[in-house]
Write an enzyme that holds these catalytic residues in place. Structure first.
Site, PDB file in Angstrom:
ATOM      1  N   TYR A 100       0.823  -1.219   0.000  1.00 54.24           N
ATOM      2  CA  TYR A 100       0.000   0.000   0.000  1.00 54.24           C
ATOM      3  C   TYR A 100       0.857   1.269   0.000  1.00 54.24           C
ATOM      4  O   TYR A 100       0.432   2.290  -0.530  1.00 54.24           O
ATOM      5  CB  TYR A 100      -0.989  -0.035   1.179  1.00 54.24           C
ATOM      6  CG  TYR A 100      -2.113  -1.019   0.926  1.00 54.24           C
ATOM      7  CD1 TYR A 100      -2.061  -2.302   1.455  1.00 54.24           C
ATOM      8  CD2 TYR A 100      -3.177  -0.695   0.098  1.00 54.24           C
ATOM      9  CE1 TYR A 100      -3.057  -3.229   1.177  1.00 54.24           C
ATOM     10  CE2 TYR A 100      -4.176  -1.613  -0.186  1.00 54.24           C
ATOM     11  CZ  TYR A 100      -4.109  -2.882   0.359  1.00 54.24           C
ATOM     12  OH  TYR A 100      -5.092  -3.800   0.057  1.00 54.24           O
ATOM     13  N   GLN A 129     -15.841   2.197  -5.015  1.00 52.79           N
ATOM     14  CA  GLN A 129     -15.034   1.077  -4.533  1.00 52.79           C
ATOM     15  C   GLN A 129     -13.553   1.478  -4.513  1.00 52.79           C
ATOM     16  O   GLN A 129     -12.724   0.759  -4.005  1.00 52.79           O
ATOM     17  CB  GLN A 129     -15.225  -0.132  -5.457  1.00 52.79           C
ATOM     18  CG  GLN A 129     -16.646  -0.647  -5.530  1.00 52.79           C
ATOM     19  CD  GLN A 129     -16.808  -1.687  -6.626  1.00 52.79           C
ATOM     20  OE1 GLN A 129     -16.569  -2.870  -6.416  1.00 52.79           O
ATOM     21  NE2 GLN A 129     -17.170  -1.240  -7.812  1.00 52.79           N
ATOM     22  N   HIS A 149     -14.806   0.917   0.265  1.00 53.06           N
ATOM     23  CA  HIS A 149     -13.629   0.064   0.487  1.00 53.06           C
ATOM     24  C   HIS A 149     -12.496   0.811   1.179  1.00 53.06           C
ATOM     25  O   HIS A 149     -11.341   0.367   1.166  1.00 53.06           O
ATOM     26  CB  HIS A 149     -13.122  -0.523  -0.838  1.00 53.06           C
ATOM     27  CG  HIS A 149     -14.065  -1.532  -1.433  1.00 53.06           C
ATOM     28  ND1 HIS A 149     -13.963  -1.951  -2.729  1.00 53.06           N
ATOM     29  CD2 HIS A 149     -15.119  -2.199  -0.914  1.00 53.06           C
ATOM     30  CE1 HIS A 149     -14.921  -2.833  -2.987  1.00 53.06           C
ATOM     31  NE2 HIS A 149     -15.640  -2.990  -1.900  1.00 53.06           N
ATOM     32  N   THR A 192     -16.544  -0.739 -13.435  1.00 54.68           N
ATOM     33  CA  THR A 192     -16.380  -1.866 -12.520  1.00 54.68           C
ATOM     34  C   THR A 192     -16.738  -3.174 -13.220  1.00 54.68           C
ATOM     35  O   THR A 192     -17.648  -3.208 -14.045  1.00 54.68           O
ATOM     36  CB  THR A 192     -17.209  -1.680 -11.221  1.00 54.68           C
ATOM     37  OG1 THR A 192     -16.949  -2.769 -10.337  1.00 54.68           O
ATOM     38  CG2 THR A 192     -18.701  -1.567 -11.505  1.00 54.68           C
ATOM     39  N   SER A 193     -16.029  -4.233 -12.875  1.00 56.68           N
ATOM     40  CA  SER A 193     -16.186  -5.516 -13.571  1.00 56.68           C
ATOM     41  C   SER A 193     -17.370  -6.321 -13.038  1.00 56.68           C
ATOM     42  O   SER A 193     -17.725  -7.349 -13.605  1.00 56.68           O
ATOM     43  CB  SER A 193     -14.904  -6.344 -13.419  1.00 56.68           C
ATOM     44  OG  SER A 193     -14.636  -6.570 -12.028  1.00 56.68           O
ATOM     45  N   LEU A 199     -15.921   0.022 -20.092  1.00 57.13           N
ATOM     46  CA  LEU A 199     -15.141  -0.178 -21.331  1.00 57.13           C
ATOM     47  C   LEU A 199     -15.677  -1.387 -22.105  1.00 57.13           C
ATOM     48  O   LEU A 199     -15.695  -1.397 -23.335  1.00 57.13           O
ATOM     49  CB  LEU A 199     -13.668  -0.407 -20.972  1.00 57.13           C
ATOM     50  CG  LEU A 199     -12.644  -0.384 -22.097  1.00 57.13           C
ATOM     51  CD1 LEU A 199     -12.627   0.976 -22.788  1.00 57.13           C
ATOM     52  CD2 LEU A 199     -11.251  -0.724 -21.566  1.00 57.13           C
ATOM     53  N   ALA A 228     -14.276   5.713 -20.020  1.00 54.47           N
ATOM     54  CA  ALA A 228     -15.004   6.556 -19.053  1.00 54.47           C
ATOM     55  C   ALA A 228     -14.913   8.034 -19.396  1.00 54.47           C
ATOM     56  O   ALA A 228     -15.902   8.771 -19.289  1.00 54.47           O
ATOM     57  CB  ALA A 228     -14.467   6.303 -17.644  1.00 54.47           C
TER      58      ALA A 228
END
Ligand code: APR
Length: 246
Positions: A56, A91, A109, A178-179, A204, A221
């Site tokens: 991180y 997210q 998140h 987002t997937s 996309l 986007a």
């Protein structure tokens, strides 16, 4: 013409891709280079906290050099100019929505520029600083308990009650970048739909949950989000008629 009263916008890593941040599951995505079990689970943290903190720290450094793109800006404009409520549920752990001016925003998140002290539970803004096992919590003065304030796999996302209340009251649900592979976010479209909302995917490519949406517009986007926001604002201000699926 239809004018929406409560818009909920869910965003994911694809929104920040054109700002220079990697997504997770695209071919050069973060999970193609790191094992999420090692760096994004409580178990991974207990096994090797230094590895997780460094993961991180690297991402926090990358976040320090990026700017919001036209899609972030368009969503901030929507919130500022739309004559109805607009809530962004992201997210993403990057600060790009805030930098673009979004205020009614939930980081479900967590946020990479915050730390959470495991010892006393207090959160701290850390901007671009590194976290190490020597980092001292400014509240309880304990060292070694400061972890990234990020929700890991197997942990409960933040503000879920507020999110479900908004989904239950929304009449337009947008899902952007987002997937649709990670729950509970991937289930929001059906929550909104069962509340009677019109649901639109802007991505996309078709996501895992594409069949749950009334409408989908696929593209980058920075192109599809400003165009869609322009249509919403024009319709809301009575400049064009805007269709709605019953
Ligand atoms: N414009 C629009 N969409 C894009 C773009 C772009 N420029 N680039 C990529 N995408 C789309 C991809 O097609 C993909 O569907 O964004 C999506 C990114 O999906 P993921 O990488 O799976 O990211 P996300 O859905 O945000 O992941 C959800 O999983 O790893 C965890 O906690 C992490 O919040 C994250 C969650």
């Amino acid at each position: 013409m239809t004018r929406y009263n409560h818009i909920v916008v869910l965003t994911g890593a694809g929104l920040s891709a054109e700002s220079g941040l990697h997504t997770f599951r695209d071919k050069d995505g973060i999970w193609a280079r790191y094992d999420y079990r090692e760096v994004a689970t409580p178990e991974g943290y207990h096994r090797n906290p230094v590895q997780v903190l460094n993961f991180y720290n690297e991402r926090r450094k990358q976040n320090a050099h990026v700017k919001p793109n036209a899609a972030h800006d368009a969503l901030a404009r929507l919130e500022a100019e739309y004559p109805g409520q607009v809530l962004v549920v992201t997210q993403n752990i990057d600060p790009l929505h805030e930098m673009a001016g979004s205020k009614n925003l939930i980081h479900m998140h967590g946020e990479i520029q915050k730390a959470l002290c495991v010892a006393c539970g207090r959160r701290h803004a850390i901007a671009h600083s590194d976290l190490t096992l020597e980092t001292v919590c400014p509240a309880c003065n304990e060292a070694g308990y400061m972890r990234p304030d990020v929700v890991w796999f197997g942990e409960m996302p933040y503000d879920m009650e507020r999110i479900y209340d908004a989904l239950g009251a929304c009449d337009l649900f947008l899902s952007i970048g987002t997937s649709g592979t990670v729950y509970p976010a991937a289930g929001f479209v059906l929550e909104a739909r069962s509340a009677g909302a019109h649901t639109v995917e802007l991505n996309l490519e078709p996501s895992e949950g594409i069949s749950d949406f009334h409408e989908a517009i696929h593209g980058r986007a920075t192109e599809v989000v400003p165009a869609y926001v322009e249509r919403l604002l024009s319709a809301a201000h009575g400049q064009v008629s805007f269709g709605r699926w019953a």
